[in-house]
Write a protein that holds these residues in place. Structure first.
Motif, PDB file in Angstrom:
ATOM      1  N   HIS A 129       0.790   6.881  -6.617  1.00  0.00           N
ATOM      2  CA  HIS A 129      -0.289   7.855  -6.766  1.00  0.00           C
ATOM      3  C   HIS A 129       0.247   9.281  -6.673  1.00  0.00           C
ATOM      4  O   HIS A 129      -0.180  10.178  -7.420  1.00  0.00           O
ATOM      5  N   LEU A 134       1.854   1.760  -3.574  1.00  0.00           N
ATOM      6  CA  LEU A 134       0.741   2.303  -4.365  1.00  0.00           C
ATOM      7  C   LEU A 134       0.497   3.767  -4.030  1.00  0.00           C
ATOM      8  O   LEU A 134       0.163   4.562  -4.927  1.00  0.00           O
ATOM      9  N   GLN A 135       0.658   4.135  -2.760  1.00  0.00           N
ATOM     10  CA  GLN A 135       0.499   5.544  -2.391  1.00  0.00           C
ATOM     11  C   GLN A 135       1.590   6.397  -3.037  1.00  0.00           C
ATOM     12  O   GLN A 135       1.326   7.496  -3.542  1.00  0.00           O
ATOM     13  N   TRP A 160       0.827  -1.210   0.000  1.00  0.00           N
ATOM     14  CA  TRP A 160       0.000   0.000   0.000  1.00  0.00           C
ATOM     15  C   TRP A 160       0.862   1.260   0.000  1.00  0.00           C
ATOM     16  O   TRP A 160       0.500   2.270  -0.606  1.00  0.00           O
ATOM     17  N   PHE A 207      -4.890   3.728   1.722  1.00  0.00           N
ATOM     18  CA  PHE A 207      -4.728   4.612   0.566  1.00  0.00           C
ATOM     19  C   PHE A 207      -5.530   5.898   0.769  1.00  0.00           C
ATOM     20  O   PHE A 207      -6.675   5.863   1.200  1.00  0.00           O
ATOM     21  N   LEU A 216      -7.725   1.573  -8.070  1.00  0.00           N
ATOM     22  CA  LEU A 216      -6.495   2.326  -8.226  1.00  0.00           C
ATOM     23  C   LEU A 216      -6.376   2.785  -9.675  1.00  0.00           C
ATOM     24  O   LEU A 216      -6.662   2.019 -10.601  1.00  0.00           O
ATOM     25  N   TRP A 218     -10.437  -2.595  -2.786  1.00  0.00           N
ATOM     26  CA  TRP A 218      -9.191  -2.558  -2.027  1.00  0.00           C
ATOM     27  C   TRP A 218      -9.023  -3.794  -1.153  1.00  0.00           C
ATOM     28  O   TRP A 218      -7.892  -4.261  -0.940  1.00  0.00           O
TER      29      TRP A 218
END
Length: 249
Positions: free
Chosen positions: A123, A119-120, A116, A244, A145, A226
């Motif tokens: 982003h 992924l953050q 995570w 997230f 996502l 998620w």
């Protein structure tokens, strides 16, 4: 995110074992061992591997360099995926594999937390606006996502999985990424899609030796995306919140 003179971050399956440190070849062998097993539940992944359709990104660490490698490869992957012609032969799953020492933990919860965080970070580096119609709150059924303007589905694969072996692609933590729309085409909330999902989930039960996770569902039909990215070992209700956060939230 690209630097001139550097090797491509997005690597076709046939070339994935040709260059780089030895851990990459080990990861490729691990993935191959799983996806050539006739019992592996995801028939789409097995078919893609057999045809040499996988694409790989290798992250040498879990810090800025690894995120840069992943972001560059994912940008190229989205551009490739925009040329999809709605057939399985041009559906290229992406496997993003991290070096053995990239993840500072060996626990499943730690692997999910690392995933995570990655992924953050992606982003935060996303070069394009969030697509219209896709929720920005992970607690929304319409959330997925997104990166570079495309909605994606992410599957966290961890060597810490002992029960859910279908989420274990070997000795390295990996993210398996596909465009969201491919699931809607082949396994969406339609009669044929429900049949495909039932077949795969039945195979999951046989392969893992336990029923599939209750969080698995269909996009936009009440199941939260998620929760399906990183699965816990036990079949139980979950009350945790998604880590997230949309930019600026």
């Amino acid at each position: 995110m690209k630097n001139s003179g550097t090797p491509p971050a997005l690597v076709p399956q046939a070339e994935a074992g040709d260059v780089g440190p030895g851990w990459r070849r080990n990861a490729l062998r691990d993935v191959g061992a799983r996806l050539t097993d006739p019992g592996f539940p995801c028939v789409f992944a097995r078919n893609a591997y057999r045809k040499g359709l996988l694409r790989f990104v290798f992250a040498d660490d879990g810090g800025p360099r690894g995120i840069e490698q992943l972001g560059t490869g994912l940008t190229d992957y989205v551009q490739l995926s925009r040329r999809w012609d709605d057939t399985l032969d041009t559906a290229y799953p992406l496997v993003a594999v991290f070096a053995p020492d990239a993840v500072p933990t060996s626990s499943l919860a730690g692997h999910h937390a690392f995933g995570w965080r990655v992924l953050q970070d992606l982003h935060a580096r996303d070069p394009e606006p969030w697509p219209e119609g896709v929720g920005k709150d992970p607690e929304s059924a319409s959330w997925s996502l997104c990166f570079n303007g495309m909605a994606l589905f992410v599957n966290m694969s961890s060597p810490a999985h002992r029960v859910r072996r279908s989420r274990n692609l070997g000795r390295h933590f990996a993210l398996v990424i596909n465009p969201r729309e491919r699931f809607d085409v082949f396994a969406g909330d339609t009669p044929s899609g429900r049949k495909v999902r039932a077949n795969i989930r039945g195979r999951i039960g046989r392969y893992d030796g336990t029923p599939h996770a209750p969080q698995l569902g269909s996009y936009g039909a009440g199941a939260l995306e998620w929760l399906q990215y990183g699965l816990v070992e036990e079949n139980r209700d979950r009350t945790d919140r998604c880590p997230f956060a949309f930019r600026g939230a």
